[in-house]
Design a protein around this motif. Structure first.
Motif, PDB file in Angstrom:
ATOM      1  N   UNK A   1     -25.614  81.865   0.508  1.00 33.71           N
ATOM      2  CA  UNK A   1     -26.811  81.222   1.029  1.00 33.71           C
ATOM      3  C   UNK A   1     -28.000  82.139   1.218  1.00 33.71           C
ATOM      4  N   UNK A   2     -27.823  83.425   1.019  1.00 36.08           N
ATOM      5  CA  UNK A   2     -28.915  84.376   1.212  1.00 36.08           C
ATOM      6  C   UNK A   2     -29.682  84.669  -0.071  1.00 36.08           C
ATOM      7  N   UNK A   3     -29.296  84.034  -1.167  1.00 37.87           N
ATOM      8  CA  UNK A   3     -29.900  84.333  -2.457  1.00 37.87           C
ATOM      9  C   UNK A   3     -31.164  83.511  -2.673  1.00 37.87           C
ATOM     10  N   UNK A   4     -31.968  83.957  -3.619  1.00 35.74           N
ATOM     11  CA  UNK A   4     -33.163  83.202  -3.973  1.00 35.74           C
ATOM     12  C   UNK A   4     -32.751  81.890  -4.629  1.00 35.74           C
ATOM     13  N   UNK A   5     -33.669  80.968  -4.660  1.00 31.18           N
ATOM     14  CA  UNK A   5     -33.399  79.680  -5.281  1.00 31.18           C
ATOM     15  C   UNK A   5     -33.053  79.854  -6.754  1.00 31.18           C
ATOM     16  N   UNK A   6     -33.710  80.777  -7.418  1.00 31.84           N
ATOM     17  CA  UNK A   6     -33.447  81.027  -8.834  1.00 31.84           C
ATOM     18  C   UNK A   6     -32.010  81.516  -9.057  1.00 31.84           C
TER      19      UNK A   6
ATOM     20  N   UNK B   1     -28.997  79.522 -11.000  1.00 31.04           N
ATOM     21  CA  UNK B   1     -28.268  80.157 -12.099  1.00 31.04           C
ATOM     22  C   UNK B   1     -26.766  80.152 -11.823  1.00 31.04           C
ATOM     23  N   UNK B   2     -26.384  80.427 -10.581  1.00 31.86           N
ATOM     24  CA  UNK B   2     -24.967  80.406 -10.208  1.00 31.86           C
ATOM     25  C   UNK B   2     -24.412  78.992 -10.367  1.00 31.86           C
ATOM     26  N   UNK B   3     -25.171  78.000  -9.948  1.00 29.08           N
ATOM     27  CA  UNK B   3     -24.740  76.602 -10.078  1.00 29.08           C
ATOM     28  C   UNK B   3     -24.607  76.206 -11.537  1.00 29.08           C
ATOM     29  N   UNK B   4     -25.548  76.634 -12.366  1.00 28.01           N
ATOM     30  CA  UNK B   4     -25.470  76.343 -13.801  1.00 28.01           C
ATOM     31  C   UNK B   4     -24.209  76.958 -14.414  1.00 28.01           C
ATOM     32  N   UNK B   5     -23.891  78.177 -14.007  1.00 29.04           N
ATOM     33  CA  UNK B   5     -22.682  78.828 -14.509  1.00 29.04           C
ATOM     34  C   UNK B   5     -21.453  78.048 -14.061  1.00 29.04           C
ATOM     35  N   UNK B   6     -21.434  77.650 -12.814  1.00 25.09           N
ATOM     36  CA  UNK B   6     -20.304  76.878 -12.295  1.00 25.09           C
ATOM     37  C   UNK B   6     -20.123  75.580 -13.069  1.00 25.09           C
ATOM     38  N   UNK B   7     -21.210  74.863 -13.288  1.00 29.69           N
ATOM     39  CA  UNK B   7     -21.131  73.578 -13.990  1.00 29.69           C
ATOM     40  C   UNK B   7     -20.660  73.776 -15.439  1.00 29.69           C
ATOM     41  N   UNK B   8     -21.164  74.792 -16.110  1.00 31.65           N
ATOM     42  CA  UNK B   8     -20.758  75.042 -17.496  1.00 31.65           C
ATOM     43  C   UNK B   8     -19.273  75.398 -17.572  1.00 31.65           C
TER      44      UNK B   8
END
Length: 88
Positions: A40-45, A49-56
């Motif tokens: 939760x401490x990361x930038x929105x970007x 990107x982490x969410x995109x990796x998870x979804x892929x």
């Protein structure tokens, strides 16, 4: 493990899973799901990107689990994970 180490571990796991048969690749992919959690401490970007990796990776895992062709899903998973790594 910091964010960069997590992203690199995900990429290494993807490389290892790609070399395996689907039955062996699936547990590897399932094992990296916990690495993709953020704090939760990361930038929105970075979060995106982490969410995109998870979804892929999830799409890839679903295809492997269902016995569907997954050849076309490896590249997007690698690309998303590399983007995430590049942002941290």
């Amino acid at each position: 493990m910091n964010e960069l180490e997590k992203a690199e571990a995900v990429l290494e796991a993807l490389k290892a899973a790609e070399q395996e048969l689907p039955q062996a690749a699936l547990p590897i992919l399932n094992g990296i799901a916990g690495l993709i959690k953020g704090d939760g401490d990361d930038t929105l970007e970075v979060q995106e990107a982490r969410t995109d990796a998870f979804m892929a990776i999830c799409e890839l895992g679903k295809a492997l689990h269902r016995g569907q062709p997954a050849d076309q899903l490896w590249a997007p998973a690698f690309s998303a994970a590399q983007r995430w790594r590049g942002l941290v």
